[in-house]
Design a protein around this motif. Structure first.
Motif, PDB file in Angstrom:
ATOM      1  N   GLY A 144      -2.852   2.849   6.216  1.00  0.00           N
ATOM      2  CA  GLY A 144      -1.493   3.378   6.138  1.00  0.00           C
ATOM      3  C   GLY A 144      -1.351   4.568   5.211  1.00  0.00           C
ATOM      4  N   LEU A 145      -2.459   4.972   4.567  1.00  0.00           N
ATOM      5  CA  LEU A 145      -2.421   6.119   3.662  1.00  0.00           C
ATOM      6  C   LEU A 145      -2.686   7.414   4.411  1.00  0.00           C
ATOM      7  CD1 LEU A 145      -4.535   4.712   0.674  1.00  0.00           C
ATOM      8  CD2 LEU A 145      -2.053   4.557   1.020  1.00  0.00           C
ATOM      9  N   ASP A 178       2.143  12.001  -8.099  1.00  0.00           N
ATOM     10  CA  ASP A 178       2.953  11.615  -6.941  1.00  0.00           C
ATOM     11  C   ASP A 178       2.110  10.860  -5.923  1.00  0.00           C
ATOM     12  OD1 ASP A 178       5.212  12.782  -8.012  1.00  0.00           O
ATOM     13  OD2 ASP A 178       5.031  14.649  -6.871  1.00  0.00           O
ATOM     14  N   HIS A 179       0.879  11.334  -5.682  1.00  0.00           N
ATOM     15  CA  HIS A 179      -0.007  10.649  -4.733  1.00  0.00           C
ATOM     16  C   HIS A 179      -0.352   9.247  -5.223  1.00  0.00           C
ATOM     17  CE1 HIS A 179      -0.524  13.787  -1.857  1.00  0.00           C
ATOM     18  NE2 HIS A 179      -1.189  14.613  -2.652  1.00  0.00           N
ATOM     19  N   VAL A 180      -0.636   9.116  -6.520  1.00  0.00           N
ATOM     20  CA  VAL A 180      -0.982   7.804  -7.062  1.00  0.00           C
ATOM     21  C   VAL A 180       0.199   6.843  -6.901  1.00  0.00           C
ATOM     22  CG1 VAL A 180      -1.547   6.511  -9.162  1.00  0.00           C
ATOM     23  CG2 VAL A 180      -2.709   8.676  -8.673  1.00  0.00           C
ATOM     24  N   GLY A 181       1.411   7.329  -7.183  1.00  0.00           N
ATOM     25  CA  GLY A 181       2.596   6.495  -7.009  1.00  0.00           C
ATOM     26  C   GLY A 181       2.761   6.032  -5.570  1.00  0.00           C
ATOM     27  N   ALA A 182       2.524   6.949  -4.632  1.00  0.00           N
ATOM     28  CA  ALA A 182       2.637   6.597  -3.208  1.00  0.00           C
ATOM     29  C   ALA A 182       1.571   5.580  -2.810  1.00  0.00           C
ATOM     30  CB  ALA A 182       2.515   7.859  -2.356  1.00  0.00           C
ATOM     31  N   ILE A 183       0.369   5.735  -3.353  1.00  0.00           N
ATOM     32  CA  ILE A 183      -0.720   4.800  -3.049  1.00  0.00           C
ATOM     33  C   ILE A 183      -0.371   3.391  -3.532  1.00  0.00           C
ATOM     34  CG2 ILE A 183      -3.098   4.185  -3.670  1.00  0.00           C
ATOM     35  CD1 ILE A 183      -3.662   7.253  -3.703  1.00  0.00           C
ATOM     36  N   ARG A 185       2.521   2.119  -4.057  1.00  0.00           N
ATOM     37  CA  ARG A 185       3.626   1.598  -3.259  1.00  0.00           C
ATOM     38  C   ARG A 185       3.137   1.133  -1.884  1.00  0.00           C
ATOM     39  NH1 ARG A 185       6.249   5.690  -3.542  1.00  0.00           N
ATOM     40  NH2 ARG A 185       5.945   6.639  -1.504  1.00  0.00           N
ATOM     41  N   LYS A 186       2.332   1.939  -1.223  1.00  0.00           N
ATOM     42  CA  LYS A 186       1.875   1.598   0.122  1.00  0.00           C
ATOM     43  C   LYS A 186       0.895   0.419   0.129  1.00  0.00           C
ATOM     44  CE  LYS A 186       2.512   6.220   2.106  1.00  0.00           C
ATOM     45  NZ  LYS A 186       1.841   7.397   2.744  1.00  0.00           N
ATOM     46  N   LEU A 187       0.081   0.322  -0.921  1.00  0.00           N
ATOM     47  CA  LEU A 187      -0.871  -0.792  -0.997  1.00  0.00           C
ATOM     48  C   LEU A 187      -0.226  -2.052  -1.557  1.00  0.00           C
ATOM     49  CD1 LEU A 187      -4.152   0.918  -2.305  1.00  0.00           C
ATOM     50  CD2 LEU A 187      -3.442   0.489   0.047  1.00  0.00           C
TER      51      LEU A 187
END
Length: 222
Positions: A144-145, A178-183, A185-187
């Motif tokens: 999903g990433l 921002d990418h780490v935060g999204a990761i 959240r998605k995981l």
């Protein structure tokens, strides 16, 4: 912080002698949160077992700060059962108390820079004892990433800091954050360390081009 004043003093003297490290508090569990709220350190070392309040209770409260500090857990082999909870609650590293004094400042700098630090003994315990979701589920979650998020996650799995990831992928630190935060959240995980474990479970590896850059010596001046 540690349940024995002598050990606390030892850590304070050892770290206080390092030019780029300032020890702003060294207290027991009872006074920990008040001291940390007052001093607002960038990095906190917590022992699992402390008088008054244990390290996990303190960790839980620290994660409620507007800007939580980076937290590393000091542990012994008889406290393995606490590692899973500390991981879920947001700890960024686990260190055994007999860590080589010469290595400790290096490990703390890596943590402060956003990296992940596990003492070898702890990493074996962690991977062997923590109940993790199966590899198929880990692969599903990673699917999903975005491609860029996968690259960032692969670098997280090496313990790279945001600064190192930005250099390797030619991204600003803000973009990496921002990418780490999204990761996370998605995981559906609470920490970089948990994300790295998902990556490990899924068998995620670095792209060869990124891996070769990661292995190059760092430029002077960092």
């Amino acid at each position: 912080m540690d349940d024995e004043a002598l050990v606390r003093v030892g850590f304070e003297l050892m770290l206080g002698s390092v030019p780029d490290i300032e020890v702003v508090a060294s207290v027991d569990g009872t006074h920990a949160v008040d001291a940390l709220r007052r001093t607002r350190p960038d990095l906190v070392l917590l022992d699992v077992r402390m008088p008054g309040r244990n390290g996990l209770e303190v960790l839980d409260e620290l994660m409620g700060f507007d800007i939580p500090p980076v937290v590393a857990i000091l542990t012994t082999f008889d406290s393995d059962e606490y590692i899973a909870r500390a991981l879920q609650d947001g700890a960024s590293g686990f260190l055994v108390k007999d860590t080589d004094p010469e290595r400790l400042p290096v490990l703390l700098r890596a943590l402060a820079a956003g990296g992940i630090v596990l003492s070898p003994q702890v990493s074996r315990t962690l991977l062997g004892r923590i109940s993790r979701r199966g590899s198929e589920d880990a692969v599903r979650r990673i699917s999903g990433l975005t491609p860029r998020e996968v690259e960032v996650l692969a670098l997280l799995n090496t313990g790279a800091s945001n600064h190192e990831i930005g250099d390797l992928l030619h991204l600003s630190r803000a973009t990496v954050k921002d990418h780490v935060g999204a990761i996370l959240r998605k995981l559906d995980v609470a920490s970089r360390l948990e994300a790295a474990l998902v990556a490990d479970r899924a068998g995620l590896a670095l792209d060869e081009s990124v891996s070769s850059r990661r292995e190059r010596p760092q430029r002077s001046g960092r």
